[in-house]
Write an enzyme that holds these catalytic residues in place. Structure first.
Site, PDB file in Angstrom:
ATOM      1  N   ASP A 168       8.240  -4.672  -6.089  1.00 54.46           N
ATOM      2  CA  ASP A 168       7.009  -4.539  -6.870  1.00 54.46           C
ATOM      3  C   ASP A 168       5.916  -4.958  -5.900  1.00 54.46           C
ATOM      4  OD1 ASP A 168       4.681  -5.310  -8.370  1.00 54.46           O
ATOM      5  OD2 ASP A 168       5.914  -5.186 -10.168  1.00 54.46           O
ATOM      6  N   HIS A 169       5.138  -3.998  -5.420  1.00 57.11           N
ATOM      7  CA  HIS A 169       4.263  -4.329  -4.284  1.00 57.11           C
ATOM      8  C   HIS A 169       3.207  -5.364  -4.647  1.00 57.11           C
ATOM      9  CE1 HIS A 169       1.391  -1.317  -5.849  1.00 57.11           C
ATOM     10  NE2 HIS A 169       0.489  -1.881  -5.068  1.00 57.11           N
ATOM     11  N   HIS A 232       3.737  -4.363 -12.560  1.00 58.38           N
ATOM     12  CA  HIS A 232       2.775  -5.212 -11.857  1.00 58.38           C
ATOM     13  C   HIS A 232       2.117  -6.241 -12.784  1.00 58.38           C
ATOM     14  CE1 HIS A 232       3.483  -2.197  -8.926  1.00 58.38           C
ATOM     15  NE2 HIS A 232       2.564  -1.339  -9.324  1.00 58.38           N
TER      16      HIS A 232
HETATM   17  C1  BG6 Z   1       1.057   1.854  -8.130  1.00 57.64           C
HETATM   18  C2  BG6 Z   1       0.773   2.805  -9.246  1.00 57.64           C
HETATM   19  O1  BG6 Z   1       2.254   1.154  -8.356  1.00 57.64           O
HETATM   20  O2  BG6 Z   1       0.001   0.923  -8.017  1.00 57.64           O
HETATM   21  C3  BG6 Z   1      -0.561   3.513  -9.023  1.00 57.64           C
HETATM   22  O3  BG6 Z   1       1.813   3.754  -9.329  1.00 57.64           O
HETATM   23  C4  BG6 Z   1      -1.649   2.512  -8.807  1.00 57.64           C
HETATM   24  O4  BG6 Z   1      -0.856   4.370 -10.114  1.00 57.64           O
HETATM   25  C5  BG6 Z   1      -1.256   1.513  -7.722  1.00 57.64           C
HETATM   26  O5  BG6 Z   1      -2.837   3.206  -8.448  1.00 57.64           O
HETATM   27  C6  BG6 Z   1      -2.277   0.410  -7.596  1.00 57.64           C
HETATM   28  O6  BG6 Z   1      -1.942  -0.382  -6.503  1.00 57.64           O
HETATM   29  P1  BG6 Z   1      -3.042  -1.215  -5.738  1.00 57.64           P
HETATM   30  O7  BG6 Z   1      -2.279  -2.015  -4.756  1.00 57.64           O
HETATM   31  O8  BG6 Z   1      -3.972  -0.226  -5.120  1.00 57.64           O
HETATM   32  O9  BG6 Z   1      -3.739  -2.033  -6.783  1.00 57.64           O
END
Ligand code: BG6
Length: 479
Positions: A168-169, A232
């Site tokens: 989960d990044h 997230h």
């Molecule tokens: C991803 C989603 O996991 O996270 C995207 O699939 C979203 O839809 C993105 O735009 C947002 O990531 P960050 O790091 O730019 O907030």
């Protein structure tokens, strides 16, 4: 020299590989943090040289120099997740040249391919042997509790839980990790971190972007709730709500997150608000509605905005609303956690700000809030009231503020770099365990279906979302 690590990316010609994974591996290699070889696997008939060229073309100009130094360690094997993996094994063995190599398999694939890919990897024996074998599984991890369980069962048939890294990044973001550090390294907040002192917590992930080119096929099948909230945002919520772990041991830590997720409830009387953007503006320019985005069908039912009122039903949090909101095509991009503290039992002072009026009653202002800004600003601020100089006792809002950039300068390492390095080093703390993913799905599955409203692109979402705040609880943050 560090031990050899072979990273195999399935879905190597895709967007994630080019935009996030390769730059992250490049950064790891150029900092000397690991002795890497990268092997891309995809269907396109690339040679090694063509694969390298395709990657180089998509890198930022600033990364190309580092890529030239790394390119000799980048290879390609044509194949499909469900194809025989013998050619891959042979190539990996050749490249290792007899040296013991840890192997990290990254499944950057369409969700439908996770199960066949894992079965195939398991059947090939590639998950056994060597100093270590690990697999990173990208989101979406299932689309509901049942499918997540099936996926977990498949993974467990072919690998140990300790080999599986569900990514989960958001957990790789410095400011998300700081939530944890802030709570558990600073004893002054812990006595306040509960229902006696906290009135409400709101978490926002607002995006200015709509659905990006080429993503509609994925996005339309999941929608905002499954794309952002289930993973997230519930991870952020878990870090805010979890009990202090007794150590940094990954299992102890994840046990506490699971317990918080298992306590999550959604009150029936405040059902979620779902909506989809219609035509409007972004950055002052007209933009189409979601239904007119490339790749979205006219009968789409996906929401691009969702707002929820939740509760963490345990002794620490019982009765404290956790309000969550996420939307695409909002007026600005920001991710933030705002913790609102209770007001003093009697109000002695006047304030210079106009108190909000709700249902004809003037609300007491909430002077104390702690705001954890996750992006794009990486900051912390604590709001309080101060006396305005002069006669009388009139209060004005003030803030104690901390900004990551002011304190630490240069930008922090991107999330994927941190997470890939952790997976290489065998630290699963920032990855999701099977029961954690299932607890999050179980909470989301319990949400009642709701009608799809709309909002103009470039607005803060439908007004119905404002009703998730009761009485004088306040309103959604605008970042
Ligand atoms: C991803 C989603 O996991 O996270 C995207 O699939 C979203 O839809 C993105 O735009 C947002 O990531 P960050 O790091 O730019 O907030």
């Amino acid at each position: 020299m560090e031990k050899l690590v072979q990273v195999v990316i399935f879905g190597a010609s895709g967007d994630l590989a080019a935009r996030k994974l390769v730059p992250a591996l490049l950064a790891i290699a150029s900092k000397g943090a690991a002795n890497l070889q990268l092997v891309g696997v995809a269907r396109r008939p690339y040679s090694d040289a063509e694969f390298r060229e395709a990657l180089a073309a998509r890198l930022d100009p600033g990364e190309r120099g580092a890529f030239e130094a790394f390119a000799g360690r980048v290879h390609y094997v044509r194949g499909d997740a469900a194809d025989g993996l013998e050619p891959l094994r042979t190539r990996l063995d050749e490249l290792a040249g007899g040296a013991p190599a840890g192997r990290l398999f990254y499944l950057s694939l369409k969700p439908g391919l996770f199960v066949p890919a894992m079965e195939n990897l398991g059947g090939s024996g590639l998950l056994q042997g060597g100093p270590w074998r690990r697999v990173i599984v990208e989101k979406p991890f299932g689309h509901d509790l049942a499918s997540a369980r099936t996926l977990n069962q498949t993974l467990h048939r072919v690998a140990e839980e300790s080999q599986i890294y569900r990514i989960d990044h958001y957990l790789g973001k410095e400011t998300v990790q700081n939530l944890f550090a802030f709570r558990f390294n600073n004893a002054i907040f812990e006595p306040l971190w509960n229902r006696r002192h906290i009135e409400l917590v709101q978490i926002t992930v607002a995006e200015e972007l709509g659905v990006e080119k080429g993503r509609a096929g994925y996005y339309d099948a999941v929608g905002a709730l499954r794309d952002m909230v289930q993973n997230h945002m519930l991870q952020i919520l878990a870090l805010v709500a979890m009990e202090p772990p007794s150590s940094l041991d990954p299992e102890t830590l994840r046990d506490q997150k699971v317990a918080a997720l298992k306590a999550l409830r959604f009150p029936r009387e405040d059902p979620p608000v779902r909506a989809r953007y219609k035509a409007g503006t972004a950055d002052g320019r007209p933009v189409p509605g979601y239904l007119d985005e490339e790749g979205v069908g006219p009968d789409s039912t996906a929401e691009t905005f969702v707002a929820l009122r939740a509760e963490v039903a345990n002794w620490r949090w019982g009765g404290v609303p956790f309000l969550l909101r996420h939307g695409k095509r909002m007026p600005k991009r920001f991710t933030e956690v705002k913790v609102q503290f209770r007001v003093p039992p009697i109000q002695l002072f006047d304030t210079c700000a106009q108190p909000p009026v709700v249902d004809g009653l003037a609300c007491q202002l909430r002077p104390n809030h702690l705001t954890l800004s996750i992006q794009p600003r990486e900051a912390l601020s604590l709001g309080f009231g101060v006396k305005v100089p002069g006669p009388g006792m009139i209060m004005a809002p003030a803030e104690l503020a901390f900004d990551y950039r002011d304190r630490f300068g240069a930008q922090t390492a991107p999330a994927y770099e941190r997470l890939l390095l952790d997976a290489i080093n065998g630290d699963p703390s920032l990855f999701l365990r099977n029961d954690e993913v299932e607890a999050a799905w179980s909470a989301v599955d319990a949400l009642p279906a709701q009608p799809l409203l709309d909002y103009p692109a470039g607005s803060w979402g439908p007004p119905e979302a404002d009703r998730l705040f009761h009485g004088c609880e306040g309103s959604w943050s605008r970042g």
